[in-house]
Design an enzyme around this catalytic site. Structure first.
Site, PDB file in Angstrom:
ATOM      1  N   CYS A  48       0.842  -1.194   0.000  1.00  0.00           N
ATOM      2  CA  CYS A  48       0.000   0.000   0.000  1.00  0.00           C
ATOM      3  C   CYS A  48       0.876   1.243   0.000  1.00  0.00           C
ATOM      4  CB  CYS A  48      -0.916   0.003   1.221  1.00  0.00           C
ATOM      5  SG  CYS A  48      -0.012   0.024   2.803  1.00  0.00           S
ATOM      6  N   CYS A  51       3.467   1.566   2.812  1.00  0.00           N
ATOM      7  CA  CYS A  51       4.761   0.896   2.570  1.00  0.00           C
ATOM      8  C   CYS A  51       5.668   1.791   1.727  1.00  0.00           C
ATOM      9  CB  CYS A  51       4.540  -0.436   1.852  1.00  0.00           C
ATOM     10  SG  CYS A  51       3.488  -1.608   2.724  1.00  0.00           S
ATOM     11  N   ASP A 454       9.790  24.331 -32.330  1.00  0.00           N
ATOM     12  CA  ASP A 454      10.987  24.641 -33.111  1.00  0.00           C
ATOM     13  C   ASP A 454      10.659  24.315 -34.571  1.00  0.00           C
ATOM     14  OD1 ASP A 454      13.774  25.064 -33.766  1.00  0.00           O
ATOM     15  OD2 ASP A 454      13.941  22.886 -33.861  1.00  0.00           O
ATOM     16  N   ASP A 633      14.125  19.655 -31.071  1.00  0.00           N
ATOM     17  CA  ASP A 633      14.905  18.437 -31.309  1.00  0.00           C
ATOM     18  C   ASP A 633      16.406  18.600 -31.184  1.00  0.00           C
ATOM     19  OD1 ASP A 633      15.196  19.965 -33.745  1.00  0.00           O
ATOM     20  OD2 ASP A 633      15.964  18.125 -34.658  1.00  0.00           O
ATOM     21  N   ASP A 637      18.163  23.458 -28.779  1.00  0.00           N
ATOM     22  CA  ASP A 637      16.867  23.511 -28.088  1.00  0.00           C
ATOM     23  C   ASP A 637      16.943  22.966 -26.668  1.00  0.00           C
ATOM     24  OD1 ASP A 637      15.478  24.501 -30.361  1.00  0.00           O
ATOM     25  OD2 ASP A 637      15.405  22.477 -31.195  1.00  0.00           O
TER      26      ASP A 637
END
Length: 754
Positions: A48, A51, A454, A633, A637
């Site tokens: 749970c 824990c 971009d 990408d 960037d």
């Protein structure tokens, strides 16, 4: 490397305890680029949110622990240690003190189909509990029919003889967990369940020995049966929810055929395959790690990477990712990186990290679950005392009601509300070709109110075609030498367009957002943005990019043809229709940026922006209260991706871009971005629904149980049912239709002036 096996794999992996081979434990720790170490432990004992909180608090208190993330659904702990020389065996020792067995896991074990020992254990226990419950029910029929005296006592005694061994065996999953928790000085959800079952059994045995009329053996055993049924169904649905991760694990072979010193090939475990090793990969075999083809030709299925169903041809010099499938011919490949650093391993790490995330809702659920054990025991004790007063000291009736309160008050539904939804969402995104690194990023993505794209490599495919090739062979060699040191799409196109041998180059430096500089034949040379290249040329002021120049020479410009990324128009239109404004930021020149923006329907455009300017714009949006999604990408960037409220990058982008982004989309189509956004919004809705269901359950169930209107048997059904309902609601994410158009986007090239 990371293994997706959780509680079920713990039964088959070698345990780590006491005098375990610490060297093996250390071997399973993966070094990170910043010098820290990362290791994942399977924790079959966690039940749970309480824990989870106990483990994270204990391990975060250690000086050598950088971060800890415990995944309730996968039952795993992801631990980052300060320094790759840290000893992960000490973590195992600490977990043992808390009452949790820990097994370090690694993906390279090759155990793609782990043995479900936990599922079998639950199924056996449930079958025995069901057998015992059925027989005790038959005996109870005689008592209900009016059996009296010795006959009734005999039925009770036989029921006790059946119930005691059944409860001892079938209750082990609960009893062992509760005992381990108590030994470690803590409580979990199995403590009140164990207390309730044992109290019902002891109450019945007491009545049997004193010849009482009423016993509850049928309630005790049937209670266990339904608890086990609920836990087994929950186990099955957890397995289904994490199928995206285990599906990736099945793509990894156990080993590979490696060329030996005598030229022959021999089978070697994947963990022992080092970079630069030569592998032989036959038809219908997956690539075990990232590699480059050195001999042979074949057709390759790259659908895992690109989403394209059609195979592509692979020949010497081509780079292949781990997990791609060799379809036809046998090839020899040279290993580029270890299996732990391969493309597929990165996908695995991202997928697991996504499921280990902590968003705002998850932190709330953890805090509530932490309070569960003390609160439920106080409620049960208060209920017992109250009923003792109301019934004038009838301790049997009071205990019966208190047992119902112990059993029905469960935080499972609340603890599962967020993690199981995130696991399902991560699996759905994975099937759509989108990987997320953190569940918190999914929450942020759902709240986005601005999108920033971009241009090169994002709105466009990043594979431009060179229109003007220099006629001078010496210049071509110099240009190629510089271009080989960059992953920028324009540099790749330049390398492809020139067959010349690259010149010898020294002192190479890449300036993000500008280009590559180096020394060739003792002369300073630059390749990149035209205005930056013009700084070392005789004739500055050129407006065309990219360009090349030796210091003091006239710049040479390259004309490029760009191609729109499939789905770019649809992606922009989907955001605009949803009321989310779209902006394009690009370091390219004005004409080219506005040309592309007009084709995809973006009106808000910023051109000639440098990396620092992109970051400043995103900071400005955040300062105004906007939550921006950045999609980019390249290396230039990276800062913007990190500065954005949430970020996304294509798998074809740079390593730095993928590392900085919160999400990575594997397919070519750009409409994966708005579709992922819609999945995030769907996930937020389901999480809120799950919270409402869990809270409503407890608000209704607890008063009913305290009022004596719920038997322990009904309480067991209700507790198990609440967890199952929450999990089923999360699984609805898999049934929600993908939003957005599926029509093919235009791939017509866009001409840019040379």
């Amino acid at each position: 490397m990371l293994n997706t096996r959780s509680d079920d794999s713990a039964a088959t992996a070698r345990p780590v305890s006491g005098s375990l081979d610490r060297a093996e434990t250390r071997a399973r720790m993966r070094p990170l680029r910043n010098g820290d170490g990362h290791i994942v432990f399977s924790l079959p004992g966690i039940k749970c949110g309480g824990c989870v909180s106990s483990i994270e608090r204990a391990l975060n208190a250690r000086d050598d622990v950088v971060s800890v993330r415990v995944n309730l659904t996968l039952r795993q702990a992801s631990v980052t240690l300060a320094g790759s020389d840290a000893d992960p065996a000490l973590i195992v020792d600490d977990l043992a003190k808390l009452g949790f067995d820990a097994v370090p896991t690694e993906l390279s074990d090759g155990d793609s189909c782990p043995d479900d020992a936990t599922g079998r254990l639950l199924l056996r226990a449930m079958a025995i509990a069901g057998f015992g419950a059925a027989n005790i029910m038959l005996l109870s029929v005689g008592v209900w029919s009016g059996a009296q005296g010795q006959t009734r006592d005999t039925f009770h005694l036989v029921s006790a003889m059946i119930a005691v061994p059944v409860v001892i065996y079938a209750g082990r999953p609960f009893f062992v967990s509760a005992l381990n928790a108590l030994r470690a000085g803590r409580t979990n959800m199995d403590v009140p369940i164990t207390l309730g079952v044992i109290l019902a059994l002891v109450l019945s045995l007491t009545e049997t020995l004193r010849g009482g009329e009423h016993v509850f053996f049928d309630a005790s055993v049937t209670l266990l049966f339904f608890l086990l049924a609920g836990r087994y169904l929950d186990h099955l649905m957890r397995e289904r929810a994490r199928s995206a991760v285990t599906g990736l694990a099945r793509l990894i072979p156990r080993g590979a055929m490696v060329r030996q010193n005598d030229g022959r090939f021999a089978y070697v475990r994947l963990t022992d395959v080092a970079p630069d090793a030569i592998l032989s990969v036959g038809p219908n075999e997956p690539l075990p790690t990232d590699a480059v083809v050195v001999a042979g030709a074949t057709d390759i299925d790259r659908s895992l990477v690109s989403g394209e169903a059609m195979p592509v041809t692979a020949k010497p010099g081509d780079t292949l990712e781990a997990g791609t499938l060799n379809l036809t011919g046998r090839i020899e490949v040279r290993v580029l990186r270890s299996a732990g650093e391969s493309f597929l391993a990165q996908m695995m790490h991202m997928q697991a990290a996504a499921e280990n995330g902590r968003e705002g809702y998850a932190r709330i659920a953890d805090r509530v679950a932490r309070l569960y054990a003390p609160v439920v025991h106080i409620l049960a004790l208060a209920t017992f005392a109250g009923w003792m007063i109301m019934t004038g000291g009838d301790w049997q009736a009071s205990a019966f009601v208190a047992i119902s309160v112990l059993i029905i008050t469960c935080p499972c539904a609340l603890g599962l509300a967020v993690p199981v939804t995130h696991v399902v969402a991560a699996g759905r995104l994975m099937r759509m070709g989108v990987l997320m690194k953190d569940g918190a990023a999914l929450e942020r993505l759902a709240a986005v109110d601005r999108v920033v794209f971009d241009k090169t490599g994002t709105i466009t495919t990043g594979t431009p075609i060179v229109g003007v090739v220099p006629s001078d062979p010496g210049v071509r060699s110099a240009v190629k030498a510089l271009a080989l040191h960059s992953v920028h799409p324009a540099a790749r196109a330049i390398v492809t367009s020139m067959a010349d041998r690259p010149a010898h180059i020294h002192h190479v430096t890449e300036v993000p957002g500008f280009g590559i500089e180096g020394s060739i034949g003792g002369r300073r040379a630059r390749l990149g943005r035209a205005d930056w290249v013009a700084e070392i040329a005789n004739r500055p002021g050129t407006t065309v990019s990219p360009a090349f120049s030796f210091e003091g020479d006239k710049p040479i410009s390259f004309g490029l043809t760009e191609t729109l990324r499939p789905g770019a128009k649809e992606a922009v239109a989907m955001f605009e229709r949803s009321g989310v404004p779209v902006t394009m930021l690009s370091g390219d020149i004005a004409d080219r940026v506005h040309n592309i923006a007009g084709l995809v329907g973006i009106s808000n455009v910023r051109h000639s922006t440098r990396p620092a300017e992109k970051i400043a714009m995103l900071d400005a949006l955040r300062g105004k209260g906007h939550r921006a999604l950045m999609v980019g990408d390249g290396l230039n960037d990276t800062g913007a991706l990190a500065a954005a409220y949430v970020s996304m990058a294509p798998a074809s982008g740079s390593d730095a871009g993928r590392t900085a982004a919160d999400f990575v989309f594997l397919r070519d189509r750009l409409d994966a971005v708005p579709v992922a956004w819609q999945v995030a919004r769907d996930t937020a809705i389901v999480v809120r629904q799950n919270f409402a269901l869990a809270i409503a359950y407890n608000c209704i169930a607890i008063p009913l149980a305290a009022a004596g209107m719920v038997t322990p048997l009904i309480a067991a059904l209700a507790m198990s049912g609440s967890s199952i309902v929450v999990t089923l609601n999360a699984l609805r994410l898999n049934k929600m239709e993908r939003r957005g158009p599926r029509a093919a986007a235009s791939r017509d090239p866009v001409q840019v002036p040379a």
